[in-house]
Scaffold this active site. Structure first.
Site, mmCIF file in Angstrom:
data_model
loop_
_atom_site.group_PDB
_atom_site.id
_atom_site.type_symbol
_atom_site.label_atom_id
_atom_site.label_comp_id
_atom_site.label_asym_id
_atom_site.label_seq_id
_atom_site.Cartn_x
_atom_site.Cartn_y
_atom_site.Cartn_z
ATOM 1 N N HIS A 192 0.863 -1.191 0.000
ATOM 2 C CA HIS A 192 0.000 0.000 0.000
ATOM 3 C C HIS A 192 0.894 1.234 0.000
ATOM 4 O O HIS A 192 1.915 1.270 0.684
ATOM 5 C CB HIS A 192 -0.866 0.032 1.264
ATOM 6 C CG HIS A 192 -1.381 1.401 1.582
ATOM 7 N ND1 HIS A 192 -0.877 2.180 2.599
ATOM 8 C CD2 HIS A 192 -2.337 2.156 0.985
ATOM 9 C CE1 HIS A 192 -1.506 3.351 2.623
ATOM 10 N NE2 HIS A 192 -2.390 3.354 1.656
ATOM 11 N N TYR A 195 0.471 9.183 -1.146
ATOM 12 C CA TYR A 195 1.167 10.467 -0.937
ATOM 13 C C TYR A 195 0.221 11.596 -1.291
ATOM 14 O O TYR A 195 -0.459 11.534 -2.318
ATOM 15 C CB TYR A 195 2.469 10.531 -1.754
ATOM 16 C CG TYR A 195 3.471 9.554 -1.195
ATOM 17 C CD1 TYR A 195 4.158 9.842 -0.021
ATOM 18 C CD2 TYR A 195 3.661 8.305 -1.793
ATOM 19 C CE1 TYR A 195 5.014 8.907 0.552
ATOM 20 C CE2 TYR A 195 4.519 7.369 -1.228
ATOM 21 C CZ TYR A 195 5.197 7.690 -0.050
ATOM 22 O OH TYR A 195 6.030 6.759 0.534
ATOM 23 N N ARG A 196 0.158 12.614 -0.416
ATOM 24 C CA ARG A 196 -0.846 13.645 -0.620
ATOM 25 C C ARG A 196 -0.384 15.013 -0.143
ATOM 26 O O ARG A 196 0.538 15.132 0.672
ATOM 27 C CB ARG A 196 -2.133 13.249 0.084
ATOM 28 C CG ARG A 196 -1.861 12.919 1.495
ATOM 29 C CD ARG A 196 -2.884 12.016 2.145
ATOM 30 N NE ARG A 196 -2.443 11.776 3.494
ATOM 31 C CZ ARG A 196 -1.636 10.784 3.845
ATOM 32 N NH1 ARG A 196 -1.257 9.900 2.957
ATOM 33 N NH2 ARG A 196 -1.222 10.658 5.081
#
Length: 390
Positions: A192, A195-196
Site C-alpha cells: 500500500h 502520498y498527498r
C-alpha cells in the site's frame, strides 16, 4: 506537529490520516486519495451530507492535461503555492503512470481499467484497477485533485488552534495518489502507498490570511510469509529515500508506520511496516515536495523486484489459506480503523471507490493459531513485535 484532522489511510483511495483518524469525502469516486476535514455533527437524516462541500463528479471520456483550475496552473500563475499544486499534480500523475506500467509489465497481458472524472469548478481524478490478472488478484492505483470548502469549525480543528478571525467558510485544495496491490501468490507481498498534499486558501472575508499546507503519506509492506532479504530490501529503499533529506526521517517515520497500521482488537500490526507521516509542514515546503516525490518514485524499485522473484513460486493450499487469513486482517483494519473507509460508508459515498483497497478474497477461520516456530508463526510474531529490519 499540527494536529489537524486530515487523514491518510491504508486505503488506496483513502484520505489522509492524522493521528490515527481517517475521513473520506462524501461523494467522490476517488477522493479517497485525499485528506478530509473532520465531519461536523449534524442531526441525523437519511441524506446525511458531509460538512465538507465539493461538487459532484462528472465522468470523462479522456484524461485532461491537468485537473487544476486555470488560476492554479503554473502556466497561468507565478505564485509559489500554485506551482506547488501544479508540481504535486504532475508528480502524482507520473507516479500513477510508472506504477501502472510496472504492474502491466509484470502482468504481461492484462491491463488496468481506467475511470476518469472531473468537477465543474476544477478538480477530478483518475481511477485505475486491474482485477484477476496473471499475477495480481487486485491492483488499484488512483489519483485525485479536489477543490472544496470546509466550515470554519473544521478549519480551526485543522489548524489546531483557536482563531480570532471571524468565521467564514474556508476553501481548500487537496491532491493525492493512493494504491493497494494484492498479488495472487502467497509468497508475493501486498503493498500500500499513499502520498498527498493539502492546502487552504485565505477565506474570502479575510483577505491576506495565511495559507496553511501539509504533506502526508507513506509506503508499507504486508507479506504473508517473511523472506528476510525481501523485507530488508523494501526497508532499505525507504531508508535511502528518507536519508537523502534528513537522517531522522527513517527511524521516525518507520515507528509512525508501526504505530499507525495497528489492529487494536488483535494487538498486532497489519504488516511489516515501512514509512508513514502526516501533517508535515515544519520543514521547507520545497524540500517536502522533493521528499514526497522521492518516496513516490521509490515504490517501483522497492516492490517490483520482490514480486518478480516470488510470483511463480510453487505453493500449497495451506500457504494460500494463510495468505487469505492475513488478507482478512487487512479487511479488518480498513473497515474498523480506516476512518476514510468508515466515514465513506456512513455518508453514502461511491462504494466502489471506498472499498477498492479490499482484496478480491479473504478468509476467517475460527480460533486459528499457527504452530509455534512455523513460518506462519514467525510472520505473526513480527506483526505483534515490530522489528528493526536494517
Amino acid at each position: 506537529m499540527a494536529s489537524h484532522s486530515l487523514v491518510s489511510s491504508p486505503h488506496p483511495l483513502a484520505p489522509f490520516s492524522s493521528h490515527h483518524h481517517h475521513h473520506r469525502l462524501h461523494h467522490s469516486p476517488n477522493l479517497s486519495t485525499l485528506p478530509f476535514p473532520k465531519p461536523i455533527k449534524t442531526k441525523p437524516n437519511h441524506s446525511l451530507r458531509c460538512s465538507v462541500s465539493i461538487e459532484k463528479e462528472v465522468p470523462e471520456t479522456e484524461r485532461p492535461f491537468t485537473f487544476l483550475r486555470d488560476s492554479d496552473d503554473s502556466s497561468h500563475s507565478s505564485s509559489s503555492t500554485s506551482s506547488v499544486r501544479a508540481r504535486f499534480e504532475t508528480m502524482i500523475r507520473a507516479a500513477q503512470d510508472s506504477v501502472c506500467e510496472a504492474i502491466e509489465a509484470v502482468e504481461n497481458g492484462p491491463k488496468f481499467k481506467e475511470d476518469v472524472w472531473s468537477r465543474p469548478g476544477g478538480g477530478g481524478g483518475i481511477s485505475r484497477v486491474l482485477q484477476d490478472g496473471n499475477v495480481f488478484e487486485k491492483a488499484g492505483v488512483n489519483v485525485s485533485v479536489v477543490y472544496g470548502v470546509m466550515p470554519p469549525e473544521a478549519y480551526r480543528a485543522a489548524k489546531g488552534s483557536a482563531s480570532d478571525q471571524k468565521p467564514g467558510p474556508v476553501p481548500f485544495f487537496a491532491a493525492g495518489v493512493s494504491s493497494v496491490l494484492h498479488p495472487k501468490n502467497p509468497f508475493a507481498p501486498t503493498l500500500h502507498f499513499n502520498y498527498r498534499y493539502f492546502e487552504t486558501d485565505a477565506p474570502k472575508d479575510v483577505p491576506g490570511a495565511p495559507r496553511q499546507w501539509w504533506f502526508g503519506g507513506g509506503t508499507d509492506f504486508t507479506p504473508a510469509y517473511i523472506f528476510e532479504e525481501d523485507v530488508k530490501h523494501f526497508h532499505s529503499i525507504q531508508k535511502q529515500a528518507c536519508d537523502k533529506f534528513d537522517p531522522s526521517f527513517y527511524p521516525r517515520f518507520k515507528k509512525w508506520c508501526d504505530d499507525y497500521f495497528y489492529i487494536k482488537h488483535r494487538d498486532e500490526r497489519r504488516g511489516l511496516g515501512g514509512i508513514f507521516f502526516d501533517d508535515l509542514n515544519d520543514y521547507d515546503q520545497e524540500m517536502l515536495l522533493k521528499f514526497s516525490t522521492e518516496c513516490a518514485n521509490s515504490v517501483v524499485p522497492a516492490y517490483i523486484p520482490i514480486v518478480e522473484k516470488r510470483k511463480d513460486m510453487e505453493f500449497t493450499e495451506q500457504h494460500k489459506a494463510w495468505q487469505q487469513l492475513r488478507r482478512g486482517r487487512y479487511v479488518e483494519f480498513n473497515l474498523v480503523y480506516d476512518r476514510g473507509t468508515t466515514f465513506g460508508l456512513k455518508t453514502g459515498g461511491r462504494i466502489e471507490s471506498i472499498l477498492v483497497s479490499l482484496p478480491l478474497s479473504a478468509r476467517w477461520e475460527y480460533d486459528h493459531k499457527p504452530e509455534e516456530g512455523s513460518e506462519e508463526w514467525k510472520l505473526l510474531d513480527a506483526c505483534i513485535n515490530p522489528k528493526e529490519w536494517i
